[in-house]
Scaffold this motif. Structure first.
Motif, mmCIF file in Angstrom:
data_model
loop_
_atom_site.group_PDB
_atom_site.id
_atom_site.type_symbol
_atom_site.label_atom_id
_atom_site.label_comp_id
_atom_site.label_asym_id
_atom_site.label_seq_id
_atom_site.Cartn_x
_atom_site.Cartn_y
_atom_site.Cartn_z
ATOM 1 N N ARG A 50 0.840 -1.195 0.000
ATOM 2 C CA ARG A 50 0.000 0.000 0.000
ATOM 3 C C ARG A 50 0.877 1.249 0.000
ATOM 4 O O ARG A 50 2.026 1.219 0.453
ATOM 5 N N GLN A 51 0.333 2.346 -0.489
ATOM 6 C CA GLN A 51 1.113 3.582 -0.588
ATOM 7 C C GLN A 51 1.581 4.076 0.772
ATOM 8 O O GLN A 51 2.685 4.617 0.896
ATOM 9 N N CYS A 80 -6.194 -8.473 -0.218
ATOM 10 C CA CYS A 80 -4.826 -8.445 0.321
ATOM 11 C C CYS A 80 -3.873 -7.640 -0.552
ATOM 12 O O CYS A 80 -3.991 -7.624 -1.785
ATOM 13 N N HIS A 81 -2.922 -6.997 0.110
ATOM 14 C CA HIS A 81 -1.767 -6.383 -0.528
ATOM 15 C C HIS A 81 -0.511 -7.061 0.010
ATOM 16 O O HIS A 81 -0.575 -7.959 0.846
ATOM 17 N N GLU A 82 0.622 -6.615 -0.514
ATOM 18 C CA GLU A 82 1.906 -7.164 -0.097
ATOM 19 C C GLU A 82 2.064 -7.109 1.425
ATOM 20 O O GLU A 82 1.861 -6.074 2.043
ATOM 21 N N GLY A 83 2.406 -8.282 2.026
ATOM 22 C CA GLY A 83 2.693 -8.330 3.451
ATOM 23 C C GLY A 83 1.495 -8.517 4.352
ATOM 24 O O GLY A 83 1.646 -8.586 5.582
ATOM 25 N N THR A 125 -1.725 -13.235 -5.482
ATOM 26 C CA THR A 125 -0.937 -12.373 -6.356
ATOM 27 C C THR A 125 0.114 -11.560 -5.607
ATOM 28 O O THR A 125 0.887 -10.848 -6.229
ATOM 29 N N ASP A 126 0.132 -11.634 -4.286
ATOM 30 C CA ASP A 126 1.126 -10.907 -3.487
ATOM 31 C C ASP A 126 1.648 -11.820 -2.384
ATOM 32 O O ASP A 126 1.088 -12.888 -2.118
ATOM 33 N N SER A 127 2.745 -11.394 -1.758
ATOM 34 C CA SER A 127 3.296 -12.153 -0.634
ATOM 35 C C SER A 127 2.407 -11.949 0.584
ATOM 36 O O SER A 127 2.354 -10.855 1.159
#
Length: 648
Positions: A326-327, A377-380, A399-401
């Motif tokens: 996320r940003q 979900c996003h990364e992490g 698609t993300d970790s």
């Protein structure tokens, strides 16, 4: 004819062609429950099946009410029944150009030319007819309307007068595929109904308009009928991904449309004057269409072949992009629970979000189903799955970790995959990503876990079983670490895909203390192209002295590197496993030796191709090891052994 057939038994085996319960009315065509390509119309509507089996045609008007007689149900045939009928009785070893001839010969021995009744069934109406003659060469029956007339239409605007007009336009000749035989209680009519069903099914689901023009390299049954029939039943029994079914349908439609254009163009060329400008333009267009058709046919054959569609898998969601972080850099914990009660919430906060274990502010999102949590979900991010029974429709595409974690005992957290034969868990990352699975039990239907290119999977203390494909599929360019897992009762244990493509690196795999047992095929199977062997043979045929000498030098150098790599990897294994050639140690050694040899072979082939100016050599191929670590794995009771290769 049919009476003689029943006495001699020379042509048809009733047990092979008649369903187990022929006297039961068909409630619904099983193919009608499918979507897309293999969707059939219901041959017997609810309104048309009222008379008990065995009723004679003369009972059409009980108590003055007109109803349809009982048609003979033929829509519940099993795979082996159709397979046996086509192989043993109808097509045998005929060529594509002989299919029509063999079909006609078959029908001439089974069908009575007259004296039987049938329901003419279309998408719009149904009407009872009497067959007065059969034109076997045209696969048509000459009919007349039954007296009294029995008719039913789905459209109020389409009347009996329209049916009579349509019959007159058709000169009272109807395709046999549109007729459903009425029962008179005899086995003779059952044989006739099944014969027409086999012809109807063949021309609807097996035959392609371009088949007859293809070269007859070997018999048509092996080349086309068997793979297409298996695909039909694989779809019927939910063994094919739903997206692949849609793709097959689209490819088939495109190919039929292109072939139709090609035939029209070829017909127009025959009417053009030679050497005209229009002919030249049409010739170019024809060549382009021909090339397009050939490409579409190859794609269709890839899906129709059960081995190839299993090997290459399905990448419908390959266009899904990883979201990344996320940003604001915030990581979110997603809590999945069908119902959230105060006791569960209190325990969850105590164990996972207390001050000692969660020093930073954590954002929490609650979900009622697993797919919504994964899609958010996003990364992490972390997904915590609370006790419950969760039903998943569609594939879980990672698609993300992220981390998937169950809160509770494994038996209390059940994720059930329903729907078509899609992959259960797809770790598919375009750019990067890692998925961690710990203490999970995966009861699979198709493929267990697929690790796509650029994805990373860490699976520990988990159990994977029941897959009709492989328990774990590992693609090139991925990384997979398997520790202390049970992989059993699947078609294959672990399937590793190694393609000859300079854009893909070989996968990096670690296998430690896994128990791989009771799989139908191999414990571990490597898929690689036959081009390796072909290129090696071609390279040996070179007679140029300089090239031969250079190959010898390269081969000697690579031999030393291979030996060093074998020693390096062997040192990573447990000493007991290296010394004791039990089934466990033997399986580990087989994998190491074969895969390292394959890696070296790929290096030699790429260098050889580079010398011939075909592709660019990969100078780093020598340093790539497919297996980073392999030790302590146990291979027991796998049908074909611990390790094997599949060439395509």
């Amino acid at each position: 004819m049919a009476g003689e057939l029943r006495k001699s038994g020379a042509l048809l085996d009733p047990e092979a062609m008649v369903p187990a319960s022929p006297d039961l009315a068909a409630e619904e065509d099983p193919a009608s429950r499918q979507e897309g390509l293999l969707q059939d119309a219901d041959p017997c509507s609810d309104q048309s099946c009222h008379v008990k089996p065995g009723a004679a045609v003369k009972t059409l008007m009980p108590e003055g009410k007109i109803i349809f007689p009982q048609i003979i149900p033929t829509n519940e045939l099993l795979f082996y029944e159709r397979f046996r009928a086509y192989q043993d009785y109808i097509l045998a070893d005929c060529k594509a150009s002989e299919v029509k001839e063999f079909t006609v010969n078959f029908l001439e021995k089974v069908l009575e030319p007259s004296g039987w009744w049938a329901v003419w069934h279309t998408n719009v109406f149904e009407v009872l007819v009497e067959v007065t003659n059969v034109d076997f060469s045209a696969l048509k029956a000459v009919v007349r309307l039954a007296e009294p007339c029995v008719y039913e239409s789905k459209l109020s605007t389409f009347t009996l007068a329209n049916v009579k007009e349509l019959l007159d336009l058709k000169e009272f000749q109807l395709p046999l595929q549109e007729l459903w035989v009425v029962s008179d209680g005899s086995r003779e009519f059952h044989q006739m109904a099944l014969a027409i069903e086999h012809v109807r099914f063949f021309y609807k689901n097996i035959w392609r308009s371009w088949d007859e023009e293809e070269e007859d390299e070997y018999d048509y049954f092996v080349r086309c009928v068997e793979p297409r029939l298996r695909l039909y039943y694989d779809i019927l029994e939910d063994r094919v991904p739903s997206g692949l079914i849609v793709d097959y349908h689209n490819l088939l439609s495109q190919c039929e449309e292109s072939y139709r254009k090609f035939l029209n163009l070829r017909s127009s060329l025959s009417n053009c004057s030679s050497d005209s400008e229009q002919e030249n333009i049409s010739m170019v267009e024809g060549l382009n269409l021909y090339s397009e058709i050939e490409q579409l046919k190859q794609k269709l054959k890839l899906i129709e072949n059960p081995l190839l569609r299993y090997v290459f898998g399905y990448q419908k969601n390959s266009n899904i992009q990883a979201k990344g972080a996320r940003q604001n850099g915030q990581k979110v914990t997603h809590v999945v629970s069908s119902t959230m009660k105060t006791g569960l919430l209190r325990s969850l906060f105590r164990d996972r979000f207390c001050e000692e274990s969660c020093r930073e502010e954590t954002e929490i999102q609650f979900h009622s189903d697993l797919l919504s949590a994964i899609n958010a979900c996003h990364e992490g991010d972390t997904v915590i799955i609370c006790p419950g029974h969760y039903v998943v429709h569609g594939a879980c595409s990672i698609t993300d970790s992220i981390e998937l974690e169950g809160y509770g005992l494994p038996d209390d957290i059940v994720i059930e995959k329903r729907g078509k034969g899609d992959t259960f868990m797809d770790c598919m990352v375009i750019h990067h990503g890692k998925t961690t699975l710990e203490n999970c039990v995966l009861q699979c239907e198709t493929t267990g876990v697929t690790v796509r290119t650029s994805a990373e999977l860490f699976m520990k203390n988990s159990d994977v079983y029941g897959a009709k494909g492989a328990a774990i599929e590992i693609y090139p360019g991925s990384k997979c670490t398997l520790t202390d897992n049970g992989i059993h009762h699947c078609k294959e244990g672990i399937l590793i895909k190694d393609f000859l493509d300079e854009h893909y690196d070989i996968p990096k795999i670690s296998m430690i203390n896994n128990i791989i047992h009771n799989n139908e095929g191999y414990g571990v199977v490597l898929v690689k192209p036959t081009i390796f062997c072909d290129l090696q043979e071609n390279a040996q045929d070179e007679t140029d002295d300089n090239t031969t000498e250079r190959n010898r030098e390269v081969g000697a150098t690579e031999g030393l590197d291979l030996e060093e790599m074998l020693q390096c990897v062997t040192s990573k294994m447990e000493l007991s496993a290296a010394a004791n050639f039990s089934e466990q140690a033997k399986g580990n050694c087989e994998i190491i030796n074969e895969l390292l040899a394959t890696s070296m072979q790929k290096g030699r082939m790429k260098k050889r191709l580079s010398e011939l100016g075909i592709v660019q050599a990969d100078d780093n191929i020598m340093s790539q090891e497919m297996f980073i670590e392999i030790m302590g794995n146990q291979f027991k009771w796998n049908g074909k052994g611990s390790f094997g290769t599949f060439l395509y």
